[in-house]
Design a protein around this motif. Structure first.
Motif, PDB file in Angstrom:
ATOM      1  N   ALA A 123       0.829  -1.205   0.000  1.00 22.86           N
ATOM      2  CA  ALA A 123       0.000   0.000   0.000  1.00 22.86           C
ATOM      3  C   ALA A 123       0.864   1.255   0.000  1.00 22.86           C
ATOM      4  O   ALA A 123       0.556   2.240  -0.699  1.00 22.86           O
ATOM      5  CB  ALA A 123      -0.943  -0.011   1.201  1.00 22.86           C
ATOM      6  N   ALA A 127       0.979   4.088  -2.973  1.00 26.45           N
ATOM      7  CA  ALA A 127       0.731   5.490  -2.615  1.00 26.45           C
ATOM      8  C   ALA A 127       1.885   6.369  -3.064  1.00 26.45           C
ATOM      9  O   ALA A 127       1.680   7.509  -3.523  1.00 26.45           O
ATOM     10  CB  ALA A 127       0.510   5.611  -1.111  1.00 26.45           C
ATOM     11  N   HIS A 130       1.688   6.981  -6.794  1.00 30.17           N
ATOM     12  CA  HIS A 130       0.654   7.978  -7.089  1.00 30.17           C
ATOM     13  C   HIS A 130       1.108   9.386  -6.703  1.00 30.17           C
ATOM     14  O   HIS A 130       0.927  10.341  -7.479  1.00 30.17           O
ATOM     15  CB  HIS A 130      -0.631   7.617  -6.347  1.00 30.17           C
ATOM     16  N   VAL A 175      -6.277  -2.607  -4.034  1.00 26.50           N
ATOM     17  CA  VAL A 175      -5.541  -1.350  -3.830  1.00 26.50           C
ATOM     18  C   VAL A 175      -5.409  -0.566  -5.137  1.00 26.50           C
ATOM     19  O   VAL A 175      -5.442   0.669  -5.148  1.00 26.50           O
ATOM     20  CB  VAL A 175      -4.152  -1.638  -3.229  1.00 26.50           C
ATOM     21  N   GLN A 178      -7.810   2.329  -6.468  1.00 20.52           N
ATOM     22  CA  GLN A 178      -7.804   3.576  -5.705  1.00 20.52           C
ATOM     23  C   GLN A 178      -6.997   4.655  -6.412  1.00 20.52           C
ATOM     24  O   GLN A 178      -7.261   5.849  -6.254  1.00 20.52           O
ATOM     25  CB  GLN A 178      -7.216   3.332  -4.315  1.00 20.52           C
ATOM     26  N   TYR A 179      -6.023   4.239  -7.203  1.00 16.38           N
ATOM     27  CA  TYR A 179      -5.151   5.189  -7.906  1.00 16.38           C
ATOM     28  C   TYR A 179      -5.303   5.094  -9.428  1.00 16.38           C
ATOM     29  O   TYR A 179      -4.535   5.717 -10.158  1.00 16.38           O
ATOM     30  CB  TYR A 179      -3.699   4.930  -7.522  1.00 16.38           C
TER      31      TYR A 179
END
Length: 363
Positions: A123, A127, A130, A175, A178-179
């Motif tokens: 994760a 992140a 991104h 996951v 989400q991006y």
């Protein structure tokens, strides 16, 4: 001559002259009316905007009509300009290689730890991608870019997962949306439905969710150690089984253990695959070697700083160092080869450049 006889004669001459003068004047007046009347009408009609040729002057002044001439041939229609795609000899694009997204269940399993990235570490890595403006792309996009058919985003990264483990569907894939990320999972067709591997329904669900399903042979065999007949059956059989399961062609391939020879490349190409990935480290992808693409392994001991380096990102704030994640054995190995201690800055261009090539212990 008698003057008296001359007077009557002079009077006759005068009368005759007066008559000629009168006749001449009348003729001139008549001619003036004939010429001036049409001209006056033409002036009046021009003033009113309705001019029409009405006098005989028009017939005199107007040129004789020209004989009809044939129209010149129309110019030839413009021919379409052929557009030739500009081939790119190589692109610098990181292709990252994952296996498990899990906490290693056996702390003494060094190999399992090296292949496992914890959910929390994964994760964090996504992140960071991104936050630093990376865009995940598929290998189809990469091949199109090298063929000159499209332009890559500013910072492209390819995410790949080997073997078709169940945690790709349960832990990794949730996951990614989400991006807006996409990934490719190379599935071993003969392992579908086994413990810890995706079921057929999960494979179909990942395909429907926009993930790419590639082939990793039927039984995850080391191709260079197989006979040509067996290698051919493994390569073609895996593709056929997945295509039947998904209902569309499967064109992405990964060599099990990274083992590959010139014969294996030929077999993969002839089977109908578009490209293939190895486990050779590096981020320079050559258009002339679409079946020998490089990947960098992300494993259990990969710190966030090392991940950033592998993905071509700036070092994260704070360095992202520290020990290995949960489930690490007392002396774990795995993950990418260590970058220099200061973690070099990312390359200037994410697309073209010399890139890097590093050995990796992953098989």
């Amino acid at each position: 001559m008698d003057p008296d006889n001359q007077r009557p004669r002079r009077k006759r001459v005068r009368r005759r002259a007066l008559a000629i003068f009168a006749l001449t004047a009348l003729a001139l007046l008549s001619a003036g009316e004939t010429i001036n009347a049409p001209l006056q009408r033409d002036v009046a009609s021009r003033a009113s905007g309705t001019s029409q040729p009405t006098s005989r002057l028009d017939a005199i002044v107007a040129p004789a009509p020209l004989p009809p001439q044939s129209s010149p041939p129309p110019p030839p229609a413009p021919q379409p300009v052929a557009r030739t795609a500009v081939l790119v000899p190589h692109l610098t694009v990181p292709i990252l290689l994952y296996h498990y997204i899990r906490v290693n269940p056996n702390p003494r399993d060094t190999l399992g730890y090296g292949l496992s990235v914890t959910p929390s570490a994964f994760a964090q890595q996504m992140a960071l991608l991104h936050a630093d403006g990376a865009t995940t792309i598929t290998l189809a996009t990469l091949m199109d870019a090298m063929a000159g058919r499209r332009t890559l985003p500013a910072h492209p990264v390819v995410l790949t997962f080997d073997d078709g483990y169940a945690d790709f569907a349960t832990t990794a894939e949730p996951v990614l949306p989400q991006y807006g990320f996409v990934a490719t999972d190379y599935v071993v067709s003969g392992f579908i439905g086994r413990p810890n591997y995706m079921t057929a329904d999960q494979v179909r669900a990942m395909d429907a969710a926009g993930m790419v399903i590639g082939s990793h042979t039927v039984h995850h065999v080391n191709l260079p150690a197989m006979s040509p007949v067996v290698a051919k059956a493994e390569i073609e059989g895996g593709r056929s089984a997945l295509a039947g399961l998904l209902g569309h062609p499967v064109v992405d391939f990964a060599y099990p253990y990274g083992g590959v020879t010139a014969l294996d490349v030929q077999l993969v190409q002839r089977a109908g695959f578009r490209e293939a990935v190895t486990t050779a480290a590096g981020d320079v992808q050559a258009f002339t070697a679409p079946y020998l693409l490089h990947r960098d392994h992300i494993g259990g001991s990969t710190t966030l700083a090392q991940f950033a380096w592998a993905a071509g990102l700036p070092p994260p704030i704070g360095g992202g160092g520290g020990g290995g994640p949960a489930g690490a054995p007392p002396s774990a190995t795995g993950g990418p080869a260590q970058p220099p201690a200061d973690v070099p800055a990312p390359r200037a261009s994410p697309h073209q450049g010399t890139g890097r090539a590093r050995p990796t212990p992953v098989g």
